[in-house]
Design a protein around this motif. Structure first.
Motif, PDB file in Angstrom:
ATOM      1  N   UNK A 274       0.833  -1.207   0.000  1.00 45.25           N
ATOM      2  CA  UNK A 274       0.000   0.000   0.000  1.00 45.25           C
ATOM      3  C   UNK A 274       0.865   1.252   0.000  1.00 45.25           C
ATOM      4  N   UNK A 275       1.886   1.284   0.842  1.00 42.82           N
ATOM      5  CA  UNK A 275       2.746   2.462   0.911  1.00 42.82           C
ATOM      6  C   UNK A 275       3.558   2.648  -0.366  1.00 42.82           C
ATOM      7  N   UNK A 276       4.006   1.556  -0.968  1.00 47.35           N
ATOM      8  CA  UNK A 276       4.745   1.667  -2.228  1.00 47.35           C
ATOM      9  C   UNK A 276       3.835   2.184  -3.337  1.00 47.35           C
ATOM     10  N   UNK A 277       2.607   1.671  -3.388  1.00 47.47           N
ATOM     11  CA  UNK A 277       1.652   2.161  -4.387  1.00 47.47           C
ATOM     12  C   UNK A 277       1.340   3.632  -4.191  1.00 47.47           C
ATOM     13  N   UNK A 278       1.220   4.067  -2.946  1.00 52.27           N
ATOM     14  CA  UNK A 278       0.971   5.483  -2.653  1.00 52.27           C
ATOM     15  C   UNK A 278       2.168   6.331  -3.052  1.00 52.27           C
TER      16      UNK A 278
ATOM     17  N   UNK B 237      -3.389   6.263  -0.625  1.00 54.67           N
ATOM     18  CA  UNK B 237      -3.216   5.356   0.530  1.00 54.67           C
ATOM     19  C   UNK B 237      -4.566   4.882   1.029  1.00 54.67           C
ATOM     20  N   UNK B 238      -5.499   5.801   1.160  1.00 55.72           N
ATOM     21  CA  UNK B 238      -6.842   5.430   1.608  1.00 55.72           C
ATOM     22  C   UNK B 238      -7.540   4.517   0.599  1.00 55.72           C
ATOM     23  N   UNK B 239      -7.408   4.841  -0.683  1.00 55.83           N
ATOM     24  CA  UNK B 239      -8.046   4.027  -1.715  1.00 55.83           C
ATOM     25  C   UNK B 239      -7.434   2.624  -1.780  1.00 55.83           C
ATOM     26  N   UNK B 240      -6.110   2.536  -1.721  1.00 55.38           N
ATOM     27  CA  UNK B 240      -5.464   1.227  -1.776  1.00 55.38           C
ATOM     28  C   UNK B 240      -5.769   0.390  -0.529  1.00 55.38           C
ATOM     29  N   UNK B 241      -5.909   1.044   0.619  1.00 55.37           N
ATOM     30  CA  UNK B 241      -6.269   0.333   1.842  1.00 55.37           C
ATOM     31  C   UNK B 241      -7.636  -0.340   1.682  1.00 55.37           C
ATOM     32  N   UNK B 242      -8.549   0.351   1.029  1.00 50.29           N
ATOM     33  CA  UNK B 242      -9.870  -0.230   0.811  1.00 50.29           C
ATOM     34  C   UNK B 242      -9.892  -1.283  -0.287  1.00 50.29           C
ATOM     35  N   UNK B 243      -9.006  -1.147  -1.276  1.00 52.30           N
ATOM     36  CA  UNK B 243      -9.017  -2.065  -2.420  1.00 52.30           C
ATOM     37  C   UNK B 243      -8.265  -3.364  -2.165  1.00 52.30           C
ATOM     38  N   UNK B 244      -7.163  -3.287  -1.445  1.00 49.15           N
ATOM     39  CA  UNK B 244      -6.338  -4.480  -1.214  1.00 49.15           C
ATOM     40  C   UNK B 244      -6.868  -5.202  -0.005  1.00 49.15           C
TER      41      UNK B 244
END
Length: 85
Positions: free
Chosen positions: A39-43, A76-83
């Protein structure tokens, strides 16, 4: 090949494998889980992309930095919800 021993003659509890328990202690937990690192890398990638595109279009480094930080926060918020967990 000999087994390392303690002064009292018992076998020494040493291991080269980090996953093996030595002395009754569990191996330390990782600082970040794989999911959190992803998540952090994607952000970071998303924020960097937003910052670069903002700088190329506006030519203002301060605006690019702010847009990149906002993009990283939102992603970060979006990836947290998606992953999934």
């Amino acid at each position: 090949m000999s087994v390392p021993t303690n002064p009292d003659g018992t076998a020494s509890a040493t291991s080269c494998d980090p996953g093996v328990q030595v002395g009754g202690q569990a191996p330390p937990a990782p600082l970040l889980t794989t999911r959190a690192a992803l998540i952090l890398f994607g952000a970071l990638v998303a924020g960097g992309t937003v910052a670069m595109l903002t700088y190329l279009s506006a030519g203002n480094a301060a605006a690019a930095a702010l847009a990149g930080l906002a993009g990283a926060g939102v992603s970060t918020t979006a990836l947290h919800g998606l992953i999934g967990h």
